[in-house]
Each structure stands twice: as C-alpha cells, then as structure tokens.
Write an enzyme that holds these catalytic residues in place. Structure first.
Site, mmCIF file in Angstrom:
data_model
loop_
_atom_site.group_PDB
_atom_site.id
_atom_site.type_symbol
_atom_site.label_atom_id
_atom_site.label_comp_id
_atom_site.label_asym_id
_atom_site.label_seq_id
_atom_site.Cartn_x
_atom_site.Cartn_y
_atom_site.Cartn_z
ATOM 1 N N ARG A 1 0.857 -1.179 0.000
ATOM 2 C CA ARG A 1 0.000 0.000 0.000
ATOM 3 C C ARG A 1 0.889 1.223 0.000
ATOM 4 O O ARG A 1 1.708 1.391 0.904
ATOM 5 C CB ARG A 1 -0.833 -0.064 1.281
ATOM 6 C CG ARG A 1 -2.039 0.757 1.297
ATOM 7 C CD ARG A 1 -2.845 0.406 2.520
ATOM 8 N NE ARG A 1 -2.248 0.890 3.746
ATOM 9 C CZ ARG A 1 -2.947 1.274 4.803
ATOM 10 N NH1 ARG A 1 -4.266 1.200 4.771
ATOM 11 N NH2 ARG A 1 -2.363 1.702 5.888
ATOM 12 N N THR B 1 -0.678 7.618 -0.747
ATOM 13 C CA THR B 1 -1.997 7.596 -1.396
ATOM 14 C C THR B 1 -2.905 6.487 -0.856
ATOM 15 O O THR B 1 -4.110 6.495 -1.114
ATOM 16 C CB THR B 1 -1.832 7.350 -2.911
ATOM 17 O OG1 THR B 1 -1.278 6.027 -3.090
ATOM 18 C CG2 THR B 1 -0.894 8.366 -3.549
ATOM 19 N N ASP C 1 1.117 -2.034 12.291
ATOM 20 C CA ASP C 1 1.545 -2.428 10.939
ATOM 21 C C ASP C 1 1.907 -3.917 10.963
ATOM 22 O O ASP C 1 2.902 -4.325 11.570
ATOM 23 C CB ASP C 1 2.758 -1.591 10.508
ATOM 24 C CG ASP C 1 3.083 -1.817 9.041
ATOM 25 O OD1 ASP C 1 3.016 -0.857 8.269
ATOM 26 O OD2 ASP C 1 3.376 -2.977 8.673
ATOM 27 N N ASP D 1 5.439 -5.089 9.395
ATOM 28 C CA ASP D 1 6.575 -4.637 10.212
ATOM 29 C C ASP D 1 6.640 -5.371 11.545
ATOM 30 O O ASP D 1 7.718 -5.752 12.004
ATOM 31 C CB ASP D 1 6.484 -3.123 10.438
ATOM 32 C CG ASP D 1 6.920 -2.342 9.208
ATOM 33 O OD1 ASP D 1 7.596 -2.918 8.337
ATOM 34 O OD2 ASP D 1 6.566 -1.150 9.108
HETATM 35 C C1 PRP Z 1 -0.760 -4.299 4.837
HETATM 36 C C2 PRP Z 1 -1.605 -5.538 5.040
HETATM 37 C C3 PRP Z 1 -2.488 -5.526 3.822
HETATM 38 C C4 PRP Z 1 -2.701 -4.055 3.572
HETATM 39 C C5 PRP Z 1 -4.086 -3.678 4.010
HETATM 40 O O1 PRP Z 1 0.256 -4.544 3.934
HETATM 41 O O2 PRP Z 1 -0.872 -6.719 5.210
HETATM 42 O O3 PRP Z 1 -1.920 -6.160 2.701
HETATM 43 O O4 PRP Z 1 -1.723 -3.360 4.358
HETATM 44 O O5 PRP Z 1 -4.348 -2.351 3.721
HETATM 45 P P1 PRP Z 1 -5.482 -1.924 2.677
HETATM 46 O O6 PRP Z 1 -6.685 -2.757 3.013
HETATM 47 O O7 PRP Z 1 -5.688 -0.477 2.984
HETATM 48 O O8 PRP Z 1 -4.980 -2.157 1.291
HETATM 49 P P2 PRP Z 1 1.300 -3.390 3.518
HETATM 50 O O9 PRP Z 1 0.725 -2.552 2.437
HETATM 51 O O10 PRP Z 1 1.745 -2.675 4.760
HETATM 52 O O11 PRP Z 1 2.478 -4.192 2.846
HETATM 53 P P3 PRP Z 1 3.697 -4.980 3.529
HETATM 54 O O12 PRP Z 1 3.105 -6.101 4.342
HETATM 55 O O13 PRP Z 1 4.489 -5.472 2.389
HETATM 56 O O14 PRP Z 1 4.439 -4.020 4.412
HETATM 57 N N1 URA Z 2 -2.012 -2.347 7.143
HETATM 58 C C1 URA Z 2 -1.583 -2.765 8.365
HETATM 59 O O1 URA Z 2 -0.599 -3.506 8.467
HETATM 60 N N2 URA Z 2 -2.243 -2.345 9.449
HETATM 61 C C2 URA Z 2 -3.313 -1.544 9.384
HETATM 62 O O2 URA Z 2 -3.900 -1.200 10.440
HETATM 63 C C3 URA Z 2 -3.747 -1.122 8.118
HETATM 64 C C4 URA Z 2 -3.078 -1.551 7.012
#
Ligand code: PRP
Ligand code: URA
Length: 212
Positions: A107, A111, A203, A206
């Site tokens: 994400r 944005t 998150d 992370d």
């Molecule tokens: C997180 C989570 C989802 C997304 C959800 O991933 O694991 O995939 O956010 O958010 P949304 O419903 O608003 O799209 P992230 O984008 O942080 O990616 P990452 O696990 O690679 O850090």
């Molecule tokens: N992605 C995450 O990992 N946590 C949130 O709360 C929203 C998006």
C-alpha cells in the site's frame, strides 16, 4: 447470498484469545508469527467447512468401513505479501496438497493505493477454490486488487480470510466482489487518518518481520 451476508466473524474462544495476544504491542515477532499461523489454522476449519465429501470404502483391521473423504474442488491458498505469508503454514497444515500462489502488493503510504509488484499463481485457477489470506483488511484496496488479479487469471471460487477488518474495507471488498466469502476474527471500529485500523494491531508486516 451476496455482499454483506457473506461476511463471517469467527468468534471461537481460542481465536479471540490468540487475537488479543496478537494485538498486544508487547508481543514480539517470533511469537506473533506463531500466533498468526495458529489463527490461520483455527480459522481454516470454518473456511473449509463447505468442502464436498464423497463416500469411499476403507478396510480397517476389523472390517470394511464406509468413510467420507474430500471430493473437491482442488484448493489454492494465496497470501498477499508480506504479512499474508505468515498465514500460509496454518492452511497448509490442514490441507498439505493446496497449491500456494503469491500476490505481492503493498500500500503506497501517501496515497493508500495498492501497488502490485509480484504475481505467481497456479495455472489451473478456474478449477480451484482459492483462499486469499492477509491479516489486515483496512481500506480494502489490497484485497480488491488481489481478487481482481485472481479473477483475471480465471479464478471464480474465491474466499478471503483476515484477522482484523475495518468496516470501510469490508464495505469496499463486498461492493467490488459481492460473490466473495469473507472470514475475519474481528471487525474493528474504523480507520485512522493514516489508513490504520483502530484499534487494530499496528503495521502487520513490520511487526511480524521486525522491520520497524
Ligand atoms: C498491509 C496488510 C495488507 C494491507 C491492508 O500490507 O498486510 O496487505 O496493508 O491495507 P489496505 O486494506 O488499505 O490495502 P502493507 O501494504 O503494509 O504491505 P507490507 O506487508 O508489504 O508491508
Ligand atoms: N495495514 C496494516 O498492516 N495495518 C493496518 O492497520 C492497516 C493496514
């Protein structure tokens, strides 16, 4: 059934207990990864409840027994990277023969739009039931993009499993894909101004991989 009627909150006591530990900011990456895998396994029971069975005869040491075994469809599990990876082990312990595809989507922090960077899926998607896994359903952008990609490649029987959903994400996903079954352990209050689920767990990627 369509849309919101296809959303199930799994409130089994073990699922709720482990979810509380996952939310706790004192829980570190190793324990988190174990808990998320266990949650995926427990939730997998409900997600697979409607699999079809067929009768077979099995010979026990005593006599022939009429038994029931899985009849199909073939299964696939597709984690949304990164955090979804930690849910795969729970599902494949239940269904070791499931094929595993991968959707790389992050994400954009400014944005909040999903950015697809990797996609490797089983070729026979039209013959498989596919379970898409990601701990978080926040704005819903990532989940919608993952299901779009699976449908574009022939998938039609698709379920989505997460640990925590925001009402905004449930709404967006059910509107975009009213034919989807959604399974979650909780629907939280809302999103904050940065698109994080409140209270959520922070998150997910992370925390699971210790990158912050
Ligand atoms: C997180 C989570 C989802 C997304 C959800 O991933 O694991 O995939 O956010 O958010 P949304 O419903 O608003 O799209 P992230 O984008 O942080 O990616 P990452 O696990 O690679 O850090
Ligand atoms: N992605 C995450 O990992 N946590 C949130 O709360 C929203 C998006």
């Amino acid at each position: 059934m369509a849309g919101a009627d296809r959303v199930r909150v799994l409130d089994h006591p073990l699922i709720q207990h482990k979810l509380a530990l996952v939310r706790d900011c004192r829980t570190g990456p190793k324990e988190l990864r174990e808990l998320v895998e266990e949650l995926a396994l427990l939730m997998g029971y409900e997600v697979t409840r409607d699999l079809r069975l067929e009768e077979v005869e099995v010979r026990t040491p005593i006599a022939a027994a009429r038994c029931r075994v899985l009849a199909g469809p073939k299964l696939g599990v597709v984690p949304i990277l990164r955090a979804g990876l930690c849910m795969v082990g729970g599902i494949t312990r239940l269904i070791p023969w499931a094929r595993v595809g991968h959707m790389g989507i992050y994400r954009d922090p400014a944005t909040l739009q999903p950015v697809e960077y990797y996609c490797k899926l089983p070729p026979d998607l039209s013959e498989r039931e596919v379970i898409v896994v990601d701990p978080m359903l926040a704005t819903g952008g990532s989940a919608v993009a993952a299901v779009d990609a699976i449908k574009k490649r022939g998938g039609s029987q698709i379920k989505f499993m997460c640990l925590i959903a925001a009402p905004e994400g449930v709404d967006r996903l059910t509107r975009a894909h009213p034919d989807l079954d959604i399974f979650t352990a909780a629907i939280d209050e809302r999103l904050n101004d940065h698109g994080y689920i409140v209270p959520g767990l922070g998150d997910a990627g992370d925390r699971l991989f210790g990158t912050r």
